[in-house]
Design a protein around this motif. Structure first.
Motif, PDB file in Angstrom:
ATOM      1  N   GLY A  48      -1.105  10.270  14.500  1.00 56.03           N
ATOM      2  CA  GLY A  48      -2.296   9.823  13.552  1.00 56.03           C
ATOM      3  C   GLY A  48      -2.096   8.438  13.023  1.00 56.03           C
ATOM      4  N   ILE A  49      -3.316   7.950  12.663  1.00 54.17           N
ATOM      5  CA  ILE A  49      -3.388   6.465  12.193  1.00 54.17           C
ATOM      6  C   ILE A  49      -4.200   6.525  10.948  1.00 54.17           C
ATOM      7  CG2 ILE A  49      -5.364   5.954  13.794  1.00 54.17           C
ATOM      8  CD1 ILE A  49      -3.935   3.322  14.034  1.00 54.17           C
ATOM      9  N   GLY A  50      -3.926   5.606  10.029  1.00 56.00           N
ATOM     10  CA  GLY A  50      -5.077   5.365   9.085  1.00 56.00           C
ATOM     11  C   GLY A  50      -4.901   4.024   8.366  1.00 56.00           C
ATOM     12  N   GLY A  51      -5.451   3.366   7.329  1.00 55.37           N
ATOM     13  CA  GLY A  51      -5.383   2.184   6.771  1.00 55.37           C
ATOM     14  C   GLY A  51      -6.431   1.893   5.795  1.00 55.37           C
ATOM     15  N   ILE A  52      -6.273   0.991   5.105  1.00 58.08           N
ATOM     16  CA  ILE A  52      -7.191   0.406   3.825  1.00 58.08           C
ATOM     17  C   ILE A  52      -7.799  -0.735   4.243  1.00 58.08           C
ATOM     18  CG2 ILE A  52      -7.343   0.123   1.445  1.00 58.08           C
ATOM     19  CD1 ILE A  52      -5.024   2.061   0.996  1.00 58.08           C
ATOM     20  N   ILE A  83       0.872  -1.120   0.380  1.00 54.23           N
ATOM     21  CA  ILE A  83      -0.095  -0.107  -0.079  1.00 54.23           C
ATOM     22  C   ILE A  83       0.952   1.371   0.058  1.00 54.23           C
ATOM     23  CG2 ILE A  83      -2.125  -0.864   1.209  1.00 54.23           C
ATOM     24  CD1 ILE A  83       0.339   0.335   3.342  1.00 54.23           C
ATOM     25  N   GLU A  84       2.066   1.411  -0.701  1.00 53.78           N
ATOM     26  CA  GLU A  84       3.096   2.224  -0.601  1.00 53.78           C
ATOM     27  C   GLU A  84       2.534   3.718  -1.092  1.00 53.78           C
ATOM     28  OE1 GLU A  84       7.354   1.691  -1.462  1.00 53.78           O
ATOM     29  OE2 GLU A  84       6.883   2.569  -3.025  1.00 53.78           O
ATOM     30  N   ALA A  85       1.716   3.820  -2.161  1.00 49.96           N
ATOM     31  CA  ALA A  85       1.019   4.930  -2.526  1.00 49.96           C
ATOM     32  C   ALA A  85       0.657   5.825  -1.453  1.00 49.96           C
ATOM     33  CB  ALA A  85       0.210   4.773  -3.617  1.00 49.96           C
ATOM     34  N   HIS A  86      -0.273   5.307  -0.405  1.00 46.06           N
ATOM     35  CA  HIS A  86      -0.812   6.186   0.498  1.00 46.06           C
ATOM     36  C   HIS A  86       0.269   6.796   1.437  1.00 46.06           C
ATOM     37  CE1 HIS A  86      -4.508   4.903  -1.223  1.00 46.06           C
ATOM     38  NE2 HIS A  86      -5.235   5.621  -0.325  1.00 46.06           N
ATOM     39  N   PRO A 111      -8.388   3.527 -10.389  1.00 48.09           N
ATOM     40  CA  PRO A 111      -7.289   4.424 -10.032  1.00 48.09           C
ATOM     41  C   PRO A 111      -7.425   5.982  -9.683  1.00 48.09           C
ATOM     42  CG  PRO A 111      -7.011   2.956 -11.892  1.00 48.09           C
ATOM     43  CD  PRO A 111      -8.539   2.865 -11.648  1.00 48.09           C
ATOM     44  N   HIS A 112      -8.487   6.545 -10.374  1.00 48.78           N
ATOM     45  CA  HIS A 112      -8.746   7.758 -10.173  1.00 48.78           C
ATOM     46  C   HIS A 112      -9.232   8.115  -8.780  1.00 48.78           C
ATOM     47  CE1 HIS A 112     -10.451  11.792 -10.389  1.00 48.78           C
ATOM     48  NE2 HIS A 112     -11.558  11.324 -10.129  1.00 48.78           N
ATOM     49  N   LEU A 113     -10.178   7.099  -8.076  1.00 51.50           N
ATOM     50  CA  LEU A 113     -10.799   7.419  -6.879  1.00 51.50           C
ATOM     51  C   LEU A 113      -9.402   6.807  -5.792  1.00 51.50           C
ATOM     52  CD1 LEU A 113     -14.220   5.899  -7.078  1.00 51.50           C
ATOM     53  CD2 LEU A 113     -13.710   8.464  -7.136  1.00 51.50           C
ATOM     54  N   TRP A 114      -8.738   6.159  -5.982  1.00 50.22           N
ATOM     55  CA  TRP A 114      -7.733   5.844  -5.374  1.00 50.22           C
ATOM     56  C   TRP A 114      -6.941   7.375  -4.915  1.00 50.22           C
ATOM     57  CZ3 TRP A 114      -7.816   2.476  -1.663  1.00 50.22           C
ATOM     58  CH2 TRP A 114      -8.339   1.355  -1.822  1.00 50.22           C
ATOM     59  N   GLU A 115      -6.438   7.803  -6.026  1.00 46.66           N
ATOM     60  CA  GLU A 115      -5.576   8.868  -6.288  1.00 46.66           C
ATOM     61  C   GLU A 115      -6.637  10.109  -5.120  1.00 46.66           C
ATOM     62  OE1 GLU A 115      -3.024  12.085  -6.370  1.00 46.66           O
ATOM     63  OE2 GLU A 115      -3.022   9.818  -6.796  1.00 46.66           O
TER      64      GLU A 115
END
Length: 246
Positions: free
Chosen positions: A125-129, A45-48, A226-230
């Motif tokens: 902070g914290i986040g995840g998918i 998940i490197e992009a985030h 891909p657009h929504l991930w961005e």
């Protein structure tokens, strides 16, 4: 300045660090823990994390329990389509145990980060998918030092009636700046659970409603385009910048 990516362990948990300048300088702006989805790993998940690091934060991507460098040797035996059909409750219990155990590691991770200067109080902070989003909700329940949370496509309501399910602990969330992103047609993580959770939270955030946000993408399922991930990355970064960065 180029982005640095560095492998390490924190509180015995395999991790990847992303940062500009130095770890300590970025921690002054804010440190964000980030968790991957089910079956994935910290690299996937490197992009985030990269998007957050490019905004100046120290970002720490971690392997969940049973995943990545600590993947269960019997992972495919525990989690396969046949077992989900044959033993749905037992399989779901094994899955939720991963969420619960990973979230339970967060306080020790934060202790170590504070000790070594890789985090600052009030700047955590914290986040995840997907599963990482579910870990995010559970970690907020466990750890009051978190100030910002950005779960994406993860549910706060567990499939089994366990008392630890985050939706049973709405009182633990305010004043955490919580931004949840959901997909309206998500077949894996129904948006209605996330939406209902935010409806429960709304009166608790009455004194600071700007710290609570729910966003639902229409007509899409668990696999965003891909657009929504961005888009999800941009909105996540904007939220963290608003509530965490100096």
């Amino acid at each position: 300045m180029p982005l640095t990516k560095e492998g390490t362990t924190i509180a015995s948990v395999p991790a990847l660090l992303y940062f500009h300048d130095s770890r300590e300088a970025c921690a002054e702006r804010g440190t964000v823990l980030f968790y991957h989805g089910f079956g994935g790993n910290k690299e996937k998940i490197e992009a985030h994390p990269v998007s957050l690091a490019q905004a100046g934060f120290l970002v720490i991507s971690l392997d969940a329990v049973g995943h990545g460098q600590r993947r269960y040797p019997h992972f495919t035996e525990l989690f396969n389509d046949e077992r989900w059909v044959r033993e749905p409750e037992a399989t779901e219990a094994d899955y939720l145990a991963i969420v619960r155990q990973t979230a339970a590691e967060v306080p020790q991770i934060i202790d170590e980060l504070l000790f070594c200067g890789w985090a600052q109080p009030e700047r955590l902070g914290i986040g995840g998918i997907s599963m990482g989003g579910e870990i995010t909700y559970a970690a907020v329940v466990n750890e009051s030092r978190l100030r910002v949370a950005t779960p994406i496509l993860g549910s706060p309501e567990w499939e089994l009636p366990w008392p630890e399910s985050p939706h049973r602990h709405v009182e633990r969330f305010f004043p955490v700046a919580l931004f949840s992103q959901a997909a309206a047609a998500d077949e894996a993580v129904p948006a209605r659970y996330i939406r209902a959770f935010h409806e429960q939270l709304t009166p608790l955030y009455a004194s600071a409603p700007e710290r609570l946000c729910y966003l639902e993408y229409p007509d899409v399922g668990h696999g965003l385009s891909p657009h929504l991930w961005e888009t999800s990355r941009q909105r996540m970064v904007a939220w963290v910048e608003r509530f965490l960065k100096i």
